[in-house]
Design an enzyme around this catalytic site. Sequence first.
Site, PDB file in Angstrom:
ATOM      1  N   GLY A  43      -1.475   3.044  -1.376  1.00 42.92           N
ATOM      2  CA  GLY A  43      -0.679   1.981  -1.906  1.00 42.92           C
ATOM      3  C   GLY A  43      -0.088   2.150  -3.125  1.00 42.92           C
ATOM      4  N   GLY A 100      -2.334   4.381  -5.781  1.00 46.29           N
ATOM      5  CA  GLY A 100      -3.005   5.689  -5.346  1.00 46.29           C
ATOM      6  C   GLY A 100      -3.088   5.855  -3.903  1.00 46.29           C
ATOM      7  CB  VAL A 155      -7.853   6.242  -0.050  1.00 48.41           C
ATOM      8  CG1 VAL A 155      -9.153   6.506   0.596  1.00 48.41           C
ATOM      9  CG2 VAL A 155      -7.749   5.201  -0.756  1.00 48.41           C
ATOM     10  CE  LYS A 160     -11.195   3.898  -3.016  1.00 55.35           C
ATOM     11  NZ  LYS A 160     -11.485   2.333  -3.503  1.00 55.35           N
ATOM     12  CG  ASP A 175      -7.697  -7.038  -2.103  1.00 54.58           C
ATOM     13  OD1 ASP A 175      -6.943  -8.021  -1.409  1.00 54.58           O
ATOM     14  OD2 ASP A 175      -7.268  -5.787  -1.729  1.00 54.58           O
TER      15      ASP A 175
END
Length: 854
Positions: free
Chosen positions: A101, A104, A106, A123, A216
């Site tokens: 994203g 960062g 994953v 991450k 979120d």
Amino acid sequence: MKKKRWDTINEIVDRAMDLEMEDREEYISNRCGENEKLKNQVLELLQSMQESETERFLESPADMLGNLAEDISKEKEEPADSALIGETVENYRITELIEHGGMGSVYKAKRTDGAYEKEVAFKLLRRGMDTPANIARFKRERNILANLDHPNIPRLLDGGVTREGLPFLVMDYVDGTPLFEYCDQQNLSVESRLEIFKLVCRTVHYAHKNAVIHRDLKPSNILITEQGKVKVLDFGIAKLLESGDREWRNHKTIESARILTLRYAAPEMIENEPITTATDTYALGILLFELLAGVHPFDFEDKKIREIEQTILEAYPEKPSTRFKNLSENQKKEIAGNRSTSPRELYKILTGELGAIAMKAIRKEPEKRYSTIQMLLDDVERREKNQPISAKDNTVWYRTTIFFRRRKKEISVAAVFIIVIAGFILFYTDQITDERNIARQEARRADDVSSFLLELFDTGSAGDTLSAAGLLQQGLDHLEDLENQPAYVDMLSVMGEAYLNFGDYEKAEELLRKAVEETEREHGSESLELANALFSMGKLHEEQREWVRAEEYFRKAYELQVQLLGEDNPQTAQTLSHFGTALRNLGKLEQAEEHTRRAVQIYNQVYESTDAEMLNVKVNLAYVLRERGKFEEAEAIYSQVIENANQNPAVDLASLANYYNNLGYLYRVQEEYGNAVRNYRKSLELQNESYVEGHPEIINTRRNLASSLYFQGSLDQAVSYLKKNASDIRNKYSTNHWRTASALDAVGLFYLRNKQLAEAEPYLRESVQIYRNVLGNDHLWTAYSEGLLAACLKFQDKNVNEADSLYDHHFQLFEQNMSEFDADNRYQLKHLIEVYSINSENEQIVADYQELLD
């Protein structure tokens, strides 16, 4: 980077964001020309802004732009995220990119030092985003996750900083399927989806109790493993309710951070207002809405970001039931199929408490949502227990509905009483739409009556079951307490209708007649109250098929309503429709058609073509047209009614079954037995989904089906249906009941038609005896049964004196009561003509019956 160049990039991106996706690429190419570096910088900024909708590491728009500008100003190419695959970072070997994203990436990784073998989620903060604020946020994510110990939250296993100074986290890797995708793949029912939803709620509530807001929540952040375990991901962007970390509090970017996963963003997030636990409640409400209805509360398709934000801030969502109802038929079938149900049943679920719960959770004002996730969870669980929920207004009608639903096993014996109460309250609800002062008055009266009935059930429910007869008697005893109250007259009507449904016509008439007298005394001879009481008396005689008296009361009620409400009022039209039914059964078919057509015209001005009220009055018209031999028009109406009913999920299966039954009857009288059988079978299929075995509607349709099968030549099937009817009715109503006698007559008639006289005789003898016990010797139904038994004996040349005595008695009763013949009596005469025509050469008897019929 020079300010001028940055302004150029910013201006191009700002303009591109306003364009449709297909126009953006052409615009950017034209603006950047041959300058590939400028084009790449524009695309990178645009991509970062777009990815903010799905990113897992968030920042404010101002920080994002500033950091990207700083990144661009370094004028160096960064390695792609996928370049790390195969590399070892600290003790972890990167094996696969899961996603990345704006802040960062994953990865999937494995530990290289042998501490453990399982795969993990790795991450890593992206280069160029390692500002002090973002690093502080990343550290905070580590601290948050370290303190969250819950089976539905992935564990934090490790954390640190790379040689380049980039923070990383190592967490449990969750191999699962996103929430909605999993539910649809498994075709999970609404109740099964709710079990998952409750687990998510409990998980979020746990986080809230630990001072963490998720902010979120969305389907991709809720994964379901192959073992059915629920995992809620990405608490890393959470905002602490209270933070003791001074360094964290000093980074003000968190206060202006906007979560741009717009589909699940609460209005306060769009406006940069304070984020609270109610923000997570909003997202859970959206998730619940979609879990139930299969669609989002808002239509965001083909809308730009600014339009979406405006919708979230200003537009009020439709109810789940409305959103679902407005979908295409194919969409509804697909969504309902994914929930292992039908569109009609799913619509019913959406109109209930679950829809209200979802709507409360997504209120625009945070203070009007559920104040805690536990309260949301409580409402879901209270709904499962048939207890009132906080999302519903605490009206008497709502409390009454929940009361009956919760105690339906206890009060199954008293079901008829419940129907009366429900009908009474709905009647007042329907009639109070015209005048506000009437509305207030009648609402208060209905509330008084309903509260009285609730108390009545509570006082009578000490045992395991409730006796309808006992409750009715308690109601009569309590009536004295209401004698000087406004609700007294209404209670007379309610109790009268209760006795009517219970089958005690004598007590029902006593109460309803008193209701008419008391209403006229209290409200006058020209009042709506009197019209209502007269209407109830009409229904009493309608139920008893005493059509002369039914016509009298419906006529009086109708004339009063025309005077007080006007001819075009829906309540007037309702009475007019019943009036037409009475006229139809008295053989006054021309007047019946006139009145019923007028009722249809009035309803057309008020109701949609698919509305249940509209469908019912059209069916009444089709019935009259059928009786008048206007088969083509009747068939067109029945077919249209069925089509419209199938378009409206709110039409219950029982009503739809009735429409198929009526169409089947139309085909039967036209001797189109194949079409009749097909429609009767469809009706029976729907009724078996709606009623318990032995319900009168099932009995009636099964009898009609048997008749058509008989004429089609399927004799074994026909008699098996009729015997099944007789057995079910005897079990449900007892042997000494007129319905049992009627079912026995049907079996006897079948055998008479088939010249199986010895088989017919025992059924007819028992029927005659039941009618004499229940209705008396001089009732027309007793006379009909005597006529069948007399014919059976005559055809066998046995018991001649008994046969003659039965015949003389029944024919005399028919002659004396010709003026009150209704549709049933006419069909009875047709049956007698038919059996004599089949079994005897006695033309005089046939002529005598025909004269009565004519």
